[in-house]
Design a protein around this motif. Structure first.
Motif, PDB file in Angstrom:
ATOM      1  N   HIS A  69       3.904  -2.167  -0.549  1.00  0.00           N
ATOM      2  CA  HIS A  69       4.797  -3.309  -0.826  1.00  0.00           C
ATOM      3  C   HIS A  69       6.001  -3.223   0.116  1.00  0.00           C
ATOM      4  O   HIS A  69       6.385  -4.214   0.743  1.00  0.00           O
ATOM      5  N   HIS A  79      14.862  -1.068  -0.250  1.00  0.00           N
ATOM      6  CA  HIS A  79      15.224  -2.036  -1.293  1.00  0.00           C
ATOM      7  C   HIS A  79      14.670  -1.695  -2.685  1.00  0.00           C
ATOM      8  O   HIS A  79      15.226  -2.123  -3.688  1.00  0.00           O
ATOM      9  N   ASP A  80      13.570  -0.974  -2.749  1.00  0.00           N
ATOM     10  CA  ASP A  80      12.960  -0.666  -4.059  1.00  0.00           C
ATOM     11  C   ASP A  80      12.918   0.834  -4.308  1.00  0.00           C
ATOM     12  O   ASP A  80      12.089   1.308  -5.084  1.00  0.00           O
ATOM     13  N   ASP A 115      11.076  -9.997   0.060  1.00  0.00           N
ATOM     14  CA  ASP A 115      10.615  -9.406  -1.205  1.00  0.00           C
ATOM     15  C   ASP A 115       9.944 -10.479  -2.060  1.00  0.00           C
ATOM     16  O   ASP A 115       8.906 -10.246  -2.684  1.00  0.00           O
TER      17      ASP A 115
HETATM   18 NI    NI Z   1      10.385  -5.260  -3.736  1.00  0.00          NI
END
Ligand code: NI
Ligand code: ADP
Length: 208
Positions: free
Chosen positions: A19, A49-50, A115
């Motif tokens: 992802h 970001h995650d 995203d």
């Molecule tokens: Ni994400």
């Protein structure tokens, strides 16, 4: 990149390294099309970001920004750059239909768009069912109506079916994008999701 990859591989809810890889690629592409974006900030923020999602950290919204800061500090990055990445990691995530998606920088808008694009289209559909399976949710229940969550608390508590998630999030995404490049990519992905749902209902009722 190796750090992110190691920390995130093998995740079963659609939040895995791949992802991040896709968001990174999309963000790079969007940044190349939009004037004035800091390419390095976009790429680093996309990669981080995650890094620690609230959904897997007891709802702690600061877990992600904190992990990003720790790593960047270890790399001796400038404070201004760290603050910019932290800010993006803090605001990137979707928090319900009734909540806003403000981003304070163009780079943040690009990462958020990337995203969100990964929650649309063929991949978005696959991720939704992967997430639903991991959370033990039914595919669909025609007696349950989708809910447009007024705030983040309501969205967090949500226990509905995966098909309902399409209405609670996925189909709302195309109108919540910032950049023209992402809007263009989203149009096709959105249409594909709509067509998929039509097929799903036709099969559900034995019409196809
Ligand atoms: Ni994400
Ligand atoms: P973000 O990357 O914006 O934080 P999420 O973490 O909300 O995105 O979602 C990650 C993926 O899991 C997305 O593809 C999303 O559509 C899917 N997902 C999130 N919540 C649900 C849910 N309740 N049911 C099915 N899929 C979900």
């Amino acid at each position: 990149m190796d750090y992110v990859k190691k920390r995130m591989s093998g995740e079963a809810t659609g939040h895995d390294w791949w992802h991040v890889y896709r968001v990174w690629q999309l963000a790079k592409y969007i940044a190349s099309q939009e004037k004035g974006a800091n390419q390095t900030l976009v790429e680093i923020a996309a990669l981080l970001h995650d890094i620690a999602d609230w959904k897997f950290n007891d709802g702690d919204l600061e877990a992600g920004p904190r992990a990003a800061r720790e790593w960047l500090e270890a790399q001796n990055q400038a404070e201004k750059f760290i603050l910019a990445v932290e800010d993006i990691a803090r605001h990137v995530s979707y928090k319900g239909a009734g909540t806003s998606s403000e981003m304070s920088s163009l780079e943040g808008e690009i990462v958020q768009d990337a995203d969100r694009l990964d929650a649309l289209g063929a991949i978005g559909i696959a991720r939704a069912f992967a997430y639903g399976g991991a959370a033990g949710r039914p595919l669909y229940d025609p007696t349950q109506q989708p809910q447009l969550h007024a705030d983040f608390e309501a969205y967090k508590k949500n226990q509905s079916t995966t098909i309902n998630h399409f209405y609670e999030k996925i189909l709302l995404l195309k109108d919540r994008l910032h950049t023209d490049t992402a809007k263009r990519l989203a149009a096709h992905r959105h249409d594909f999701v709509e067509a998929y749902l039509q097929e799903f209902y036709d099969e559900w009722d034995g019409k196809k």
